[in-house]
Enzyme design. Structure first.
Site, PDB file in Angstrom:
ATOM      1  N   ARG A   1      -3.143 -12.187   0.434  1.00  0.00           N
ATOM      2  CA  ARG A   1      -4.339 -12.994   0.738  1.00  0.00           C
ATOM      3  C   ARG A   1      -4.167 -14.433   0.258  1.00  0.00           C
ATOM      4  O   ARG A   1      -4.772 -15.344   0.801  1.00  0.00           O
ATOM      5  CB  ARG A   1      -5.582 -12.320   0.135  1.00  0.00           C
ATOM      6  CG  ARG A   1      -5.617 -12.318  -1.362  1.00  0.00           C
ATOM      7  CD  ARG A   1      -6.539 -11.231  -1.915  1.00  0.00           C
ATOM      8  NE  ARG A   1      -5.999  -9.887  -1.677  1.00  0.00           N
ATOM      9  CZ  ARG A   1      -6.620  -8.758  -2.001  1.00  0.00           C
ATOM     10  NH1 ARG A   1      -7.803  -8.800  -2.599  1.00  0.00           N
ATOM     11  NH2 ARG A   1      -6.073  -7.582  -1.751  1.00  0.00           N
TER      12      ARG A   1
ATOM     13  N   LYS B   1       4.648  -3.553  -9.403  1.00  0.00           N
ATOM     14  CA  LYS B   1       4.391  -2.291  -8.707  1.00  0.00           C
ATOM     15  C   LYS B   1       5.147  -1.152  -9.385  1.00  0.00           C
ATOM     16  O   LYS B   1       6.190  -1.381  -9.988  1.00  0.00           O
ATOM     17  CB  LYS B   1       4.896  -2.395  -7.262  1.00  0.00           C
ATOM     18  CG  LYS B   1       4.011  -3.189  -6.356  1.00  0.00           C
ATOM     19  CD  LYS B   1       4.493  -3.089  -4.919  1.00  0.00           C
ATOM     20  CE  LYS B   1       3.588  -3.882  -3.998  1.00  0.00           C
ATOM     21  NZ  LYS B   1       2.202  -3.389  -3.943  1.00  0.00           N
TER      22      LYS B   1
HETATM   23  N1  BES Z   1       1.842  -5.345   0.223  1.00  0.00           N
HETATM   24  C1  BES Z   1       0.822  -4.729  -0.531  1.00  0.00           C
HETATM   25  C2  BES Z   1       0.010  -3.737   0.285  1.00  0.00           C
HETATM   26  C3  BES Z   1       0.735  -2.526   0.787  1.00  0.00           C
HETATM   27  C4  BES Z   1       0.836  -1.390   0.013  1.00  0.00           C
HETATM   28  C5  BES Z   1       1.250  -2.500   2.058  1.00  0.00           C
HETATM   29  C6  BES Z   1       1.463  -0.272   0.494  1.00  0.00           C
HETATM   30  C7  BES Z   1       1.867  -1.378   2.553  1.00  0.00           C
HETATM   31  C8  BES Z   1       1.976  -0.266   1.782  1.00  0.00           C
HETATM   32  C9  BES Z   1      -0.131  -5.787  -1.080  1.00  0.00           C
HETATM   33  O1  BES Z   1       0.447  -6.985  -1.397  1.00  0.00           O
HETATM   34  C10 BES Z   1      -0.730  -5.224  -2.322  1.00  0.00           C
HETATM   35  O2  BES Z   1       0.014  -5.005  -3.237  1.00  0.00           O
HETATM   36  N2  BES Z   1      -2.030  -5.005  -2.333  1.00  0.00           N
HETATM   37  C11 BES Z   1      -2.695  -4.464  -3.462  1.00  0.00           C
HETATM   38  C12 BES Z   1      -4.041  -5.145  -3.572  1.00  0.00           C
HETATM   39  C13 BES Z   1      -4.758  -4.862  -4.868  1.00  0.00           C
HETATM   40  C14 BES Z   1      -3.986  -5.426  -6.037  1.00  0.00           C
HETATM   41  C15 BES Z   1      -6.145  -5.458  -4.799  1.00  0.00           C
HETATM   42  C16 BES Z   1      -2.847  -2.973  -3.236  1.00  0.00           C
HETATM   43  O3  BES Z   1      -3.009  -2.537  -2.111  1.00  0.00           O
HETATM   44  O4  BES Z   1      -2.762  -2.239  -4.222  1.00  0.00           O
HETATM   45 MN    MN Z   2       1.270  -7.021  -3.326  1.00  0.00          MN
END
Ligand code: BES
Ligand code: MN
Ligand code: ZN
Length: 481
Positions: free
Chosen positions: A332, A258
């Site tokens: 997921r 991230k």
């Molecule tokens: N935990 C994150 C989602 C999230 C982001 C929750 C910001 C709260 C605030 C999740 O694990 C994630 O990183 N999801 C990705 C999915 C993508 C790679 C398809 C996302 O949302 O970018």
């Molecule tokens: Mn994530």
């Protein structure tokens, strides 16, 4: 917090009530505030407070509930929270108001939410700062027995929501998967009706949970599968409510790392699991006569030499193979195995809670969870319980055409698409592959579970909100009429 009915406010205490805009339309305004109203100092703006110091040492507070023509339970929550945050004393006498368009019992419940959730203090790790003073006794003026009863239930539930907030706010070096498991065990020790079973990574692997284990393999803090079983002697019917939670105690994104900005908020990526654990606490505390199975997948999504990679193919416990295209779509992968497990263990009706996609927050902001499902009736029951409880929820679609976003050339599924389309919906579609037979609803709580910025309503504090605990308690109550 103790809650009673009272014909009038005892001397020396805080008496409060809601005022809406425009304030001059307010019937039966307390005559002691007439001069404030005349001078224009009395304000009905949401969250504003007009405080009168009384001769007996007490206070009279008119709390702004916003526009009268849009007044609802949230308006009352905001008004009550503003009073709680004045921290004027341990006893609060709240005057319920028959002229408002929210019935008295609902008003009482909303006042409790506002006081308990609004009084929460996130600064628990500051040294040399005494804990924020809370309201200890709430007296309902103009209340009915029904109002008192609903308020007392709401108070218990709101305290459980604050416990979930504590979990979300705990730093990830403290709240590891292991500690979350300990919290579940501690909870179960407090109720005869509740048992906890916590499994380690070897056991997770032995259960065939290759998807969950793939996420967990990169972390020095070992994963835990947390199972809570609530089995009251008076359980009615064959229904087993399966509550499933994502508890990623810190989400770095893994090798699909991230960006650094706000990454600290990813300590809140366990909020779904927190809602399930503390939500079951609320159900047990209320003694609701239904069976509940809670399953929480707790792990870090870490980066390091042992971490899973893009390109890896994992095999989930239902036998399906998953090509990893993005290690940041880890929630997921955890849920795939824990949802399947909950169904195998006998859950007839599933609901999962997960901070699953950033795109859900983009779509519905910090207020609503998006609710998906394989059964419209069940999905809508979950939405209705959320709306009634103050945990706002909105129905979202799954369509078979979304499957192309997670179709893989190499395996049965892939965990993410490079197309920036329908991200929360195809995540839900992915989950649907693991829910087995029977109704299931998925609550993507990425927006409302953990606040980066104050919501400027009764949830002024950033960080965990306890989202889901009120929804769970309401849903479980509705399943046991
Ligand atoms: N935990 C994150 C989602 C999230 C982001 C929750 C910001 C709260 C605030 C999740 O694990 C994630 O990183 N999801 C990705 C999915 C993508 C790679 C398809 C996302 O949302 O970018
Ligand atoms: Mn994530
Ligand atoms: Zn995550």
């Amino acid at each position: 917090m103790e809650i009673d009915l009272s014909p009038e406010a005892p001397g020396g205490t805080v008496t409060a009530f809601a005022v809406a805009d425009p304030v001059d339309a307010q019937p039966d305004l307390d005559p002691r505030l007439a001069h404030l109203a005349e001078s224009g100092e009395l304000r009905g703006t949401s969250g504003a407070t007009s405080v009168l110091h009384l001769d007996d040492g007490g206070h009279l507070v008119a709390a702004g509930a916003g526009r009268g023509d849009e007044l609802d339970a949230d308006s009352i929550r905001d008004a009550a929270a503003a009073v709680a945050r004045l921290r004027l004393g341990p006893t609060l006498a709240w005057r319920l108001d028959e002229s408002l368009p929210v019935d008295l019992a609902e008003q009482a419940r909303a006042v409790v939410d506002g006081v308990v959730l609004g009084g929460y203090d996130q600064g628990k790790w500051k040294t040399g700062k005494p804990a924020a003073k809370q309201v200890e006794r709430l007296l309902l003026l103009n209340g009915t027995d029904q109002a008192r009863e609903l308020a007392q239930r709401a108070e218990r539930v709101a305290q459980w929501a604050n416990r979930a907030r504590d979990l979300s706010n705990r730093p990830p070096n403290d709240l590891t998967p292991e500690r979350l498991g300990e919290r579940a065990e501690e909870l179960a020790a407090g109720f005869d009706t509740l048992t906890a079973e916590v499994s380690d990574l070897d056991q997770i692997r032995a259960l065939g949970m290759g998807s969950f284990a793939g996420v967990a393999q990169g972390s020095h803090n070992p994963a835990r599968l947390i199972v809570l079983r609530y089995d009251p002697p008076d359980a009615k019917g064959d229904l087993v409510l399966g509550l499933v939670g994502k508890a990623v105690t810190f989400d770095t994104g893994g090798i699909s790392l991230k960006p650094g900005l706000y990454m600290e908020d990813m300590k809140g990526d366990m909020s779904g699991g927190a809602a399930v654990i503390e939500g079951i606490g609320a159900i047990a505390d209320l003694g609701l006569p239904l069976r509940v199975l809670g399953v929480v997948g707790a792990t870090e999504n870490a980066i390091g030499g042992g971490a899973f990679r893009p390109g890896d193919i994992l095999t989930a416990s239902n036998g399906k193979t998953i090509e990893i295209t993005n290690t940041d779509a880890e929630g997921r992968l955890v849920l795939a195995d824990v949802l399947w497990y909950a169904r195998e263990q006998g859950a007839t009706h599933l609901v999962d809670f997960a901070t699953l996609t950033g795109a859900m927050e983009r779509a519905l902001g910090d207020l609503y969870a998006g609710v998906f499902g394989n059964d419209e009736g069940w999905r809508d029951q979950v939405v209705a319980a959320g709306e009634a409880s103050g945990d706002h929820a909105w129905p979202m679609p799954i369509h078979r055409r979304f499957r192309r976003y997670h179709d893989s050339k190499f395996a049965d599924l892939k965990n993410s698409s490079i197309r920036a389309q329908a991200i929360p919906a195809y995540a839900a579609s992915f989950l649907q592959e693991f829910v087995g037979e029977g109704p299931w609803a998925h609550c993507d709580i990425a927006g409302p579970a953990f606040l980066r910025w104050s919501r400027e309503d009764y949830l002024t504090q950033i960080g965990g909100t306890g989202y889901g605990v009120r929804l769970i308690a309401e849903l479980a109550s509705r399943l046991t009429p």
